[in-house]
Design an enzyme around this catalytic site. Structure first.
Site, PDB file in Angstrom:
ATOM      1  N   ARG A 151      30.384  42.952  42.745  1.00 15.17           N
ATOM      2  CA  ARG A 151      31.683  44.260  42.639  1.00 15.17           C
ATOM      3  C   ARG A 151      30.509  44.235  40.863  1.00 15.17           C
ATOM      4  NH1 ARG A 151      37.153  41.791  42.511  1.00 15.17           N
ATOM      5  NH2 ARG A 151      37.661  44.269  41.881  1.00 15.17           N
ATOM      6  N   CYS A 152      29.943  43.920  40.471  1.00 16.54           N
ATOM      7  CA  CYS A 152      29.216  44.180  39.197  1.00 16.54           C
ATOM      8  C   CYS A 152      28.418  45.397  38.917  1.00 16.54           C
ATOM      9  CB  CYS A 152      28.586  43.438  38.428  1.00 16.54           C
ATOM     10  SG  CYS A 152      27.865  43.155  36.801  1.00 16.54           S
ATOM     11  N   ARG A 153      28.309  46.706  38.597  1.00 18.06           N
ATOM     12  CA  ARG A 153      26.977  47.355  38.528  1.00 18.06           C
ATOM     13  C   ARG A 153      25.968  47.401  38.109  1.00 18.06           C
ATOM     14  NH1 ARG A 153      25.831  51.226  34.838  1.00 18.06           N
ATOM     15  NH2 ARG A 153      27.092  50.556  33.137  1.00 18.06           N
TER      16      ARG A 153
END
Length: 113
Positions: free
Chosen positions: A9-11
């Protein structure tokens, strides 16, 4: 074998994964929010990174601000906090041959490749 401690979920974590995919090298993905590292694993990672436990903490997370910020914590207490709240662990962490980097920015990963 290269290993990435990854949060899908982390860019920044996705960017790190992309660097590894483009490298053509084999690697293992550890979704550390599901497969939470033990205290011993975190101590090993911190040693590979050559940093203090506090330097691995995401200090802008609400959990840190609400429960830990401003307190005098030992290294072991900080590690325990990360195990109990894995969202506090900075990401992505890439490990290869007893060396590691935090892939922020993702160009840092090239040091290990």
């Amino acid at each position: 074998m290269i290993k990435i401690y990854h949060n899908p979920r982390c860019r920044k974590s996705r960017e790190g994964l992309e660097v590894l995919e483009q490298s053509g090298q084999d690697f293992e993905i550890v979704k550390y929010l599901e497969d939470i590292p033990t205290e011993e694993e975190l101590k090993t990672l911190i040693g590979y990174l050559g940093i203090t436990p506090e330097e691995l903490v995401r200090k802008n997370e609400a959990i840190w601000k609400e429960q830990y910020k401003g307190k005098s914590l030992s290294d072991d207490e900080i590690i325990t906090a990360m195990v109990e709240n894995p969202k506090l662990i900075e990401r992505p962490i890439i490990v290869k041959d007893k060396k590691a980097v935090i892939g922020r920015p993702s160009e840092k990963i090239n040091i290990l490749l």
